[in-house]
Every structure is written in C-alpha cells, then in structure tokens.
Design a protein around this motif. Structure first.
Motif, PDB file in Angstrom:
ATOM      1  N   ASP A  76       0.827  -1.205   0.000  1.00  0.00           N
ATOM      2  CA  ASP A  76       0.000   0.000   0.000  1.00  0.00           C
ATOM      3  C   ASP A  76       0.861   1.254   0.000  1.00  0.00           C
ATOM      4  O   ASP A  76       0.568   2.232  -0.702  1.00  0.00           O
ATOM      5  CB  ASP A  76      -0.931   0.008   1.218  1.00  0.00           C
ATOM      6  N   GLN A  80       0.989   4.197  -2.861  1.00  0.00           N
ATOM      7  CA  GLN A  80       0.712   5.590  -2.523  1.00  0.00           C
ATOM      8  C   GLN A  80       1.881   6.512  -2.862  1.00  0.00           C
ATOM      9  O   GLN A  80       1.672   7.678  -3.219  1.00  0.00           O
ATOM     10  CB  GLN A  80       0.361   5.710  -1.028  1.00  0.00           C
ATOM     11  N   SER A  81       3.104   6.011  -2.730  1.00  0.00           N
ATOM     12  CA  SER A  81       4.276   6.858  -2.987  1.00  0.00           C
ATOM     13  C   SER A  81       4.726   6.825  -4.430  1.00  0.00           C
ATOM     14  O   SER A  81       5.660   7.532  -4.822  1.00  0.00           O
ATOM     15  CB  SER A  81       5.438   6.423  -2.082  1.00  0.00           C
ATOM     16  N   SER A 109      -6.259   4.319  -6.415  1.00  0.00           N
ATOM     17  CA  SER A 109      -5.101   5.183  -6.155  1.00  0.00           C
ATOM     18  C   SER A 109      -5.069   6.388  -7.088  1.00  0.00           C
ATOM     19  O   SER A 109      -4.362   7.360  -6.826  1.00  0.00           O
ATOM     20  CB  SER A 109      -3.802   4.386  -6.315  1.00  0.00           C
ATOM     21  N   LYS A 111      -3.645   6.661  -9.828  1.00  0.00           N
ATOM     22  CA  LYS A 111      -2.341   6.807 -10.477  1.00  0.00           C
ATOM     23  C   LYS A 111      -2.408   6.219 -11.888  1.00  0.00           C
ATOM     24  O   LYS A 111      -3.227   5.318 -12.153  1.00  0.00           O
ATOM     25  CB  LYS A 111      -1.267   6.050  -9.672  1.00  0.00           C
TER      26      LYS A 111
END
Length: 443
Positions: A76, A80-81, A109, A111
C-alpha cells in the motif's frame, strides 16, 4: 525528483523477474514459493533521457496472517508513494479471481496504470491478452520478463507517461552502504530508523528478510543507498534453497557496496558468526564499520565496552582497523555517527599516496626495524601503490623466502601510522626482483 514506478500484482506472476529485467541483472530473489519478496526494493535506472526509480513489491495476497498484513502495508505504501503503477498479471494462467480485487485497489489510487500481461513468450500467445481487457485498463502490454520480449515497448510507455517536463539530470553516484550480520541483530530496524519509514518488514522470526533490499535515503542533506540483507549463518550448510538464495543475494550485494556495516547484538557480543561475516568482508576487500546495536538494553555500559574491545582483539583482530560504534536503532542513539564516518572512510578507501611519501615511509620503517632471517637481511628495492579501492601496494624484495607474516604486518602498520587508511583494508603484495635487475636500492 525521480519518478517512482511500482510493480504490483499477485505472488508468482513474475514481478521480481520483471524488476531484474529492468535493472539488467539478477538482484531480486526468484523462487516458486509465493511470498519470496516481502519488502519494497528500489533501483534507480535510466532509459534514454528519463531517470526513474523502479520498486519491486511483495505479492498482493488475501492471506490474513501477520506477515501478510505487514507485506500488504508495504505494498500500500509503495502504491501511494509511486507515480506510475505496473500491474502485473499471469498471461498463461488467465484472470485469477483475485486480479479484479487488485485492479479495483489500483484504480482507487488514481495513479497512471500499465497492465503488464507477463509470460507471453511468443506472438501466437498474444491472443490471450484480450481476456485481460475485462480488468478495465486502457494501456495493456504483453511481455515476457524471462525472455525480455516487448521490454522496449514497456519502457517507451513508461517514458510516455513520465513526459518531457519530468526529465532529470543524471545525479552523482552516491555511497552504497550495506548492513550485514546474523539474523535478528536489528539490521532492518536500523534501516527503518534511518529512513524514518517502515521500509523493511521487522519480525522476531529469524529469516524475515530474504532478499537484499536497496533503499534510497537522505541523511544530513546527503544521498545514500542503504542495502539491508538477509542474516548470514555460521557454517557453510544452509537449511533450504531459499536460505541459500538469501546468502547468495547478500554476497552479490556486498560486491556492489562501497562500505559494509557489520551489525552485532549488544546483548550477545561478538561470536563465531560475526567472525565468519568479517572474513567475507575482508575477502571482498570492503571498508567496514562495526555497529553494536541494541545498546539501549545495556546497563553497565562501561564494562560492556571493555568486553567488546577484548572480543574484537580476540575474534576480529584482522579487522582491527574498523571503527566500532555503539548504537540503538530503537532510540536512534549514535546512528548519525555511521554517516559521519562513511564519507571519511570512503575517502581513505580511495586514497592514492605519492611515490615520494611512500618511499619515505618504507625507508624509515626498514631503517628503524630491519629484518634478518637465517643470517640474511631482507632488502626492499622498491615500493609502489598499484591501485586504490582498496589501497594496494607492491614491494620488490631480494628474497621472498625471508618474508614473515609479522614483518608484513609491521609494514602495514607503518603505512597506517603515516597515511591512516581509517576503516579500510590495505593490500600488500610482494615480488622477488630478478638478479638481472639493478641491485642499487631505491629505498
């Protein structure tokens, strides 16, 4: 900042094989046991004019065990990063019941995502790709991470998502510091304390760390690569092939590192395992710092310091040039000293001395303590430094049979007394000069 690319997916779909393909060598352990990869593993790569960090992650699992929970947290955090996600699936197996669950989490996310259909080894197998469009991603690329098929297309797609505005200048090479030691001495906790993030899974079960793990970190405005490793065991036999691969991974990581930090447990002292690991460091010719962890648990610290110094002299006397630091990963005590020492030690490791200075040291050493054996005098015709990293010297002598270990050590100590070579091994080589060579002594 570098763009970050996270590789995610179920266990055993080929994430680590893809990671190894990106970096061009076998860094991540590959094994058919689900859950082989447990931590996030970073590596900075460059493709054309783009620089980015690729992160290998643990397999996304529905198992609710304690380990699985820790691995899911790692995953996770990686998602997220990250800036771009590579969602890897098994093209031979087809859509697994758990793949849609991962797809939903990845989409949440928000992304950019590339769906990577792995294990598509031939053009004929690309017909299997169409099934995966059900997962709802527009950018879908079939690859074979084992054979390298379509890797250029994948890299071009990544660069397309990065965009021209994110092109990074090539950064200067940073120091690679590797943490080695037996299991459960706190190597992973130490790396976590340095980066102030749970990058390495910590558990009281020996063998939690299986693969060597590289983490990018900044300390006092200086960039480093920190390498966490699996614990090495005493003896040559390993319990299973996973342990063998872990030890192999640690050995490869040592080859790449600039500085080794040998981590010992303050409550256990220095024993045969530490001596074995120190021997490997010597064999690899690496500079070294000895870090005694869990110092916060020790009550009579003054007495313990004396004990460790005695143990160093008895069991690690061939590493007597290494600095010893008493630290606590838990409290952060004296961790900064590792980073004050590291650049100084690497400078010593890279040191080149002038011929004039070298001649002066050896001339004075021989004059002060000449060596005679069996009625013959050892004569040194010349001395030269061959290379640095580590500093390596060659001496031409009149008779190799006159050389004794004690005099080799005397010459080494003379060099250290003059040039320091703090924290680094130095190599002394000897050759016998031929009778045809001039017998006029330079020294």
């Amino acid at each position: 900042m570098y763009k970050k690319i996270a590789i995610v997916g179920r266990p055993n779909v080929g994430k680590s094989t893809l990671f190894n393909r990106f970096i061009g060598r076998k860094k991540a352990i590959i094994h058919d046991t689900p859950g082989t990869t447990r931590d996030r593993n970073d590596f900075a790569i460059k493709w054309k004019d783009k620089n980015f960090i690729v992160t290998d992650t643990a397999g996304w699992s529905s198992n609710v065990s304690e380990f699985s929970h820790a691995m899911s947290q790692q995953l996770d955090m990686a998602v997220q990063s990250s800036d771009i996600i590579l969602f890897v699936v098994d093209g031979k197996e087809g859509i697994h019941p758990f793949d849609p669950i991962i797809a939903k989490s990845v989409r949440a996310s928000q992304k950019p995502v590339i769906l990577v259909i792995n294990k598509i080894d031939t053009f004929a197998e690309e017909v299997k790709v169409y099934e995966f469009y059900k997962l709802g991603f527009d950018l879908v690329i079939p690859v074979s991470s084992t054979h390298g098929r379509n890797m250029v297309e994948l890299l071009e797609s990544i660069c397309g998502l990065i965009g021209d505005s994110d092109v990074e200048e090539v950064q200067e090479e940073v120091l690679k510091i590797i943490f080695v030691g037996k299991p459960n001495v706190g190597k992973s906790s130490l790396v976590n304390a340095i980066v102030k993030e749970e990058r390495c899974i910590v558990h009281n079960t020996p063998g939690t760390t299986r693969d060597s793990l590289t983490v990018h970190a900044t300390y006092n405005d200086t960039d480093y690569l920190l390498i966490d490793t699996a614990g090495l065991h005493r003896g040559n036999k390993t319990k299973d092939d996973m342990e063998y691969l872990s030890n192999l991974s640690t050995n490869y990581a040592l080859d790449e590192a600039d500085i080794a930090v040998l981590v010992a447990d303050a409550s256990q002292g220095i024993g045969e395992t530490e001596a074995k690991i120190a021997g490997i460091i010597i064999e690899k010719k690496k500079p070294c710092i000895i870090a005694v962890n869990k110092w916060d648990l020790i009550e009579d610290k003054e007495e313990k310091v004396k004990l460790f110094q005695n143990q160093l002299e008895e069991k690690l006397k061939f590493l007597n040039w290494a600095d010893i630091v008493f630290i606590s990963a838990k409290t952060g005590q004296r961790i900064d000293r590792i980073f004050r020492l590291a650049p100084l030690i690497y400078k010593e490791y890279s040191k080149l001395v002038t011929q004039e200075e070298l001649n002066d040291v050896i001339r004075h050493a021989v004059a002060k303590t000449p060596y005679t054996r069996k009625g013959k005098i050892l004569k040194i015709k010349e001395a030269e430094q061959l290379i640095s990293k580590p500093p390596t010297f060659r001496f031409s002598v009149n008779d190799l049979e006159l050389l004794h270990f004690s005099y080799r050590r005397y010459l080494e100590n003379s060099l250290r007394e003059r040039f320091s070579f703090k924290g680094t091994p130095i190599i002394l080589k000897f050759r016998q000069f031929a009778k045809s060579e001039s017998k006029d002594m330079v020294l």
